[in-house]
Design an enzyme around this catalytic site. Structure first.
Site, PDB file in Angstrom:
ATOM      1  N   ASN A  88     -11.084   2.316  -5.505  1.00  0.00           N
ATOM      2  CA  ASN A  88     -11.632   3.326  -4.614  1.00  0.00           C
ATOM      3  C   ASN A  88     -11.419   4.708  -5.224  1.00  0.00           C
ATOM      4  OD1 ASN A  88     -12.532   1.566  -2.562  1.00  0.00           O
ATOM      5  ND2 ASN A  88     -10.447   1.373  -1.779  1.00  0.00           N
ATOM      6  N   GLY A  94     -12.875   5.958   0.871  1.00  0.00           N
ATOM      7  CA  GLY A  94     -11.715   5.699   1.725  1.00  0.00           C
ATOM      8  C   GLY A  94     -10.404   5.624   0.970  1.00  0.00           C
ATOM      9  N   HIS A 101      -5.378   3.052  -8.565  1.00  0.00           N
ATOM     10  CA  HIS A 101      -4.933   1.656  -8.460  1.00  0.00           C
ATOM     11  C   HIS A 101      -6.134   0.730  -8.444  1.00  0.00           C
ATOM     12  CE1 HIS A 101      -5.233   3.512  -4.475  1.00  0.00           C
ATOM     13  NE2 HIS A 101      -5.684   2.347  -4.049  1.00  0.00           N
ATOM     14  N   HIS A 103      -7.400  -2.687  -6.954  1.00  0.00           N
ATOM     15  CA  HIS A 103      -7.194  -3.771  -5.992  1.00  0.00           C
ATOM     16  C   HIS A 103      -7.632  -5.077  -6.662  1.00  0.00           C
ATOM     17  CE1 HIS A 103      -6.790  -1.260  -2.259  1.00  0.00           C
ATOM     18  NE2 HIS A 103      -7.468  -0.391  -2.989  1.00  0.00           N
TER      19      HIS A 103
HETATM   20  P1  AMP Z   1      -6.881   2.765  -1.197  1.00  0.00           P
HETATM   21  O1  AMP Z   1      -7.503   2.787   0.186  1.00  0.00           O
HETATM   22  O2  AMP Z   1      -7.808   2.245  -2.253  1.00  0.00           O
HETATM   23  O3  AMP Z   1      -6.269   4.100  -1.548  1.00  0.00           O
HETATM   24  O4  AMP Z   1      -5.742   1.683  -1.106  1.00  0.00           O
HETATM   25  C1  AMP Z   1      -4.408   1.937  -0.827  1.00  0.00           C
HETATM   26  C2  AMP Z   1      -3.765   0.603  -0.562  1.00  0.00           C
HETATM   27  O5  AMP Z   1      -2.363   0.745  -0.656  1.00  0.00           O
HETATM   28  C3  AMP Z   1      -4.060   0.028   0.829  1.00  0.00           C
HETATM   29  O6  AMP Z   1      -4.665  -1.254   0.689  1.00  0.00           O
HETATM   30  C4  AMP Z   1      -2.666  -0.074   1.477  1.00  0.00           C
HETATM   31  O7  AMP Z   1      -2.518  -1.209   2.283  1.00  0.00           O
HETATM   32  C5  AMP Z   1      -1.755  -0.109   0.267  1.00  0.00           C
HETATM   33  N1  AMP Z   1      -0.413   0.395   0.461  1.00  0.00           N
HETATM   34  C6  AMP Z   1      -0.040   1.565   1.033  1.00  0.00           C
HETATM   35  N2  AMP Z   1       1.293   1.700   1.022  1.00  0.00           N
HETATM   36  C7  AMP Z   1       1.790   0.587   0.433  1.00  0.00           C
HETATM   37  C8  AMP Z   1       3.091   0.126   0.115  1.00  0.00           C
HETATM   38  N3  AMP Z   1       4.192   0.832   0.421  1.00  0.00           N
HETATM   39  N4  AMP Z   1       3.226  -1.080  -0.488  1.00  0.00           N
HETATM   40  C9  AMP Z   1       2.131  -1.814  -0.789  1.00  0.00           C
HETATM   41  N5  AMP Z   1       0.880  -1.429  -0.542  1.00  0.00           N
HETATM   42  C10 AMP Z   1       0.701  -0.250   0.070  1.00  0.00           C
END
Ligand code: AMP
Ligand code: ZN
Length: 112
Positions: A88, A94, A101, A103
């Site tokens: 993303n 979003g 990162h 996914h």
């Molecule tokens: P994005 O919306 O692409 O920025 O994805 C961020 C992702 O990080 C989401 O899927 C969250 O569920 C995940 N996330 C946020 N905080 C943590 C955490 N402490 N440990 C693992 N995943 C996390």
């Protein structure tokens, strides 16, 4: 470089717990805390930046390194039947964590 205010940098530093499935000196893969598929992993580099557009040659090398590591890590985590990679980028996508990162989603027939 890591960022003191970034949740993923804190995970890299061990200041916030995570469920790690792979780590080396350049990258980390851990389980997403709110999985959107049966298997939902996040792959991050140990360098804080938000967008692909912020990548210089070094960061591009890091992204390449991460991408080339993902197939083995995916296979080791039950994704031999396939998986989806999502990055993303920014508000309309979003993006909620501003540390780039990847996914890694799978473990089931994905509904979308
Ligand atoms: P994005 O919306 O692409 O920025 O994805 C961020 C992702 O990080 C989401 O899927 C969250 O569920 C995940 N996330 C946020 N905080 C943590 C955490 N402490 N440990 C693992 N995943 C996390
Ligand atoms: Zn960060």
């Amino acid at each position: 470089m890591l960022n003191n205010d970034c949740i993923f940098c804190k995970i890299i530093k061990g200041e916030i717990p995570s469920s790690k499935v792979y780590e080396d000196d350049k990258m980390l893969v851990f389980k997403d805390i709110e999985p959107k598929a049966k298997v939902h992993l996040l792959a991050i580099g140990k360098d804080h930046f938000k967008l692909i557009s912020e990548a210089d040659e070094g960061r591009a090398e890091l992204l390449k390194y991460i991408l080339l590591k993902i197939p083995k890590i995916a296979e080791a985590n039950g994704l031999a039947n396939g998986y989806r990679l999502v990055i993303n980028q920014g508000e309309d996508a979003g993006q909620t964590v501003f540390h780039l990162h990847v996914h890694i989603l799978g473990g089931e027939k994905l509904p979308w």
